[in-house]
Design a protein around this motif. Sequence first.
Motif, mmCIF file in Angstrom:
data_model
loop_
_atom_site.group_PDB
_atom_site.id
_atom_site.type_symbol
_atom_site.label_atom_id
_atom_site.label_comp_id
_atom_site.label_asym_id
_atom_site.label_seq_id
_atom_site.Cartn_x
_atom_site.Cartn_y
_atom_site.Cartn_z
ATOM 1 N N ARG A 1 44.937 61.081 28.857
ATOM 2 C CA ARG A 1 44.251 62.148 28.266
ATOM 3 C C ARG A 1 43.363 62.840 29.353
ATOM 4 N N ASP A 2 42.332 62.052 30.114
ATOM 5 C CA ASP A 2 41.875 62.269 31.135
ATOM 6 C C ASP A 2 42.283 63.384 31.914
ATOM 7 N N LYS A 3 43.409 62.743 32.611
ATOM 8 C CA LYS A 3 44.401 63.593 33.469
ATOM 9 C C LYS A 3 44.996 65.201 33.031
ATOM 10 N N HIS A 4 45.432 65.145 31.501
ATOM 11 C CA HIS A 4 45.763 66.298 30.960
ATOM 12 C C HIS A 4 44.578 67.394 30.937
ATOM 13 N N GLN A 5 43.386 66.819 30.342
ATOM 14 C CA GLN A 5 42.214 67.725 30.327
ATOM 15 C C GLN A 5 41.787 68.156 31.435
ATOM 16 N N ASP A 6 41.936 67.299 32.664
ATOM 17 C CA ASP A 6 41.428 68.048 33.992
ATOM 18 C C ASP A 6 42.455 68.935 34.640
ATOM 19 N N MET A 7 43.835 68.662 34.369
ATOM 20 C CA MET A 7 44.661 69.855 34.598
ATOM 21 C C MET A 7 44.513 71.176 33.891
ATOM 22 N N PHE A 8 44.162 71.155 32.788
ATOM 23 C CA PHE A 8 43.918 72.253 31.928
ATOM 24 C C PHE A 8 42.744 72.935 32.452
ATOM 25 N N LEU A 9 41.521 72.267 32.772
ATOM 26 C CA LEU A 9 40.159 72.587 33.195
ATOM 27 C C LEU A 9 40.249 73.429 34.282
ATOM 28 N N LYS A 10 41.426 73.021 35.357
ATOM 29 C CA LYS A 10 41.637 73.325 36.659
ATOM 30 C C LYS A 10 42.592 74.334 36.788
ATOM 31 N N ASP A 11 43.166 74.712 35.407
ATOM 32 C CA ASP A 11 44.318 75.930 35.497
ATOM 33 C C ASP A 11 45.749 75.530 36.289
ATOM 34 N N ASP A 12 45.708 74.303 36.424
ATOM 35 C CA ASP A 12 47.193 73.447 36.867
ATOM 36 C C ASP A 12 48.389 73.464 35.808
ATOM 37 N N VAL A 13 47.544 73.922 34.514
ATOM 38 C CA VAL A 13 48.618 73.938 33.441
ATOM 39 C C VAL A 13 48.037 75.342 32.831
ATOM 40 N N ASP A 14 48.831 76.007 31.843
ATOM 41 C CA ASP A 14 48.525 77.052 31.337
ATOM 42 C C ASP A 14 48.318 76.842 29.811
ATOM 43 N N VAL A 15 48.916 75.694 29.266
ATOM 44 C CA VAL A 15 48.715 75.465 27.647
ATOM 45 C C VAL A 15 48.552 73.941 27.505
ATOM 46 N N VAL A 16 47.665 73.653 26.788
ATOM 47 C CA VAL A 16 47.405 72.419 26.202
ATOM 48 C C VAL A 16 47.714 72.156 24.962
ATOM 49 N N VAL A 17 48.732 71.449 24.431
ATOM 50 C CA VAL A 17 49.172 71.338 22.932
ATOM 51 C C VAL A 17 48.474 69.994 22.475
ATOM 52 N N ALA A 18 47.701 70.204 21.303
ATOM 53 C CA ALA A 18 47.010 68.961 21.055
ATOM 54 C C ALA A 18 46.830 68.798 19.505
ATOM 55 N N THR A 19 46.312 67.666 19.147
ATOM 56 C CA THR A 19 45.797 67.536 17.797
ATOM 57 C C THR A 19 44.261 67.796 17.811
ATOM 58 N N ILE A 20 43.734 67.504 16.752
ATOM 59 C CA ILE A 20 42.298 68.140 16.769
ATOM 60 C C ILE A 20 41.677 67.116 17.590
ATOM 61 N N ALA A 21 42.192 65.907 18.236
ATOM 62 C CA ALA A 21 41.506 65.066 18.975
ATOM 63 C C ALA A 21 41.035 65.812 20.284
ATOM 64 N N PHE A 22 41.845 66.815 20.586
ATOM 65 C CA PHE A 22 41.145 67.855 21.999
ATOM 66 C C PHE A 22 40.218 69.112 21.767
ATOM 67 N N GLY A 23 39.476 68.840 22.607
ATOM 68 C CA GLY A 23 38.465 69.713 22.431
ATOM 69 C C GLY A 23 36.876 69.892 22.368
ATOM 70 N N MET A 24 36.370 68.601 21.764
ATOM 71 C CA MET A 24 35.260 68.226 21.475
ATOM 72 C C MET A 24 34.589 68.006 22.737
ATOM 73 N N GLY A 25 33.571 68.962 23.008
ATOM 74 C CA GLY A 25 32.891 68.937 24.167
ATOM 75 C C GLY A 25 33.449 69.555 25.462
ATOM 76 N N ILE A 26 34.596 70.280 25.289
ATOM 77 C CA ILE A 26 35.354 70.972 26.482
ATOM 78 C C ILE A 26 34.627 72.321 26.417
ATOM 79 N N ASN A 27 34.242 72.756 27.509
ATOM 80 C CA ASN A 27 33.602 73.882 27.769
ATOM 81 C C ASN A 27 34.448 74.921 28.840
ATOM 82 N N LYS A 28 35.641 75.130 28.560
ATOM 83 C CA LYS A 28 36.503 75.758 29.413
ATOM 84 C C LYS A 28 36.337 77.208 29.074
#
Length: 379
Positions: free
Chosen positions: A35-62
């Motif tokens: 989860r940390d790796k995928h979140q970091d990839m999204f924050l750094k624009d290494d990937v364009d899309v994150v597909v998630a359940t509601i587990a994703f996003g709390m505290g994310i400030n992209k």
Amino acid sequence: VYCWSRKRVEGFAEYLKKNGIKAVSYHAGLTPAQRDKHQDMFLKDDVDVVVATIAFGMGINKSNVRYIIHADMPKTTEGFYQEIGRAGRDGLDSDCIMFYSWADVINYDFFLKDMEDEDVKEEFRQKTKDMFRMAEKNTCRHREVIRYFGENMNNCGVSCDKCRGIEAEQLIENNEEAVKSVLNTDKTGSPRDMERVSGGKENFDAELFGELKALRRKMAQEQGLPPYIIFSDKTLKLIAGTMPQNDEEFLEINGVGRAKLEKYGKVFMGKIKQVYGLDPKRKAGKDDCVIPLLNTERLEALAEKYASIPNLKHNTDMIPEYINKEREKYSRAYEAWSAPEDNDFIQAYERTDNIKELCRIFQRNPGAIKARIKKLELE
């Protein structure tokens, strides 16, 4: 992209990857390290899309999330409100799209069967039904969300599908690349109802913006930073719109200070010159923008482009007769101007200021062309 189950998340992410889209999954079934790796990839624009359940996003400030897509209806309006709030935090226009059907209500109800507290179960069931009813209403999306939380506002007027009078099929035509994958992975194999909330207008060179984003990403990777730390999307679009050619012009851009000018200014202005040449044509005007000069072939391509674009406001009995009559001569008469169209118009005006020619290219009547020239301060 939000999905209601881990299985949907994994299937959706895999589908996107097979179709050439850089995507990762995120749900509670992954290990914390994954989860940390995928979140970091999204924050750094290494990937364009994150597909998630509601587990994703709390505290994310992209800051530069341009789309929030609910492939399945959210369980509650509270969840919907929180999740769409992650779009456009940099102040730029962003779109929120939701696919929903009564099947979602039934699916969520199925998962309540093991809940022992009947009162809590009924409360969740009612909230899910409220979410569906809100999506079904034929009123302003913004107003309905605010009303749910006990507040009032006027209709947004222009920023949601209901206020703009646009049907799902038309939204799909205008956002085909963004929603194509969602439509193709619907559980029933048929298009679902969709709602969309979007903002106003922007004016920048899309090609240059893409080049600047690529440069920003490369520099961010070299420095081990999230790309938005270098420049936000909002600042990049201002750079792509004004095309600064010296330090003074670069400093005038919102989001650029002396430190960032010294650190990044030379590189980004160098990219502008690389894309448009060492002596690009300047637009005489208030902002002294740099605008590339279009050739005749490009003007003809623009004419073909706008002649082929279908109207968002289809000719119906609800359209006044004078509009239909005007559209017999100019197919895009009385259509709202888009940001890309404004960008094309500015560039075309540099090639020709002949009103009749501009009417032909953009399929607008003379009054609309003159009004746009004034609006964009081209005279």
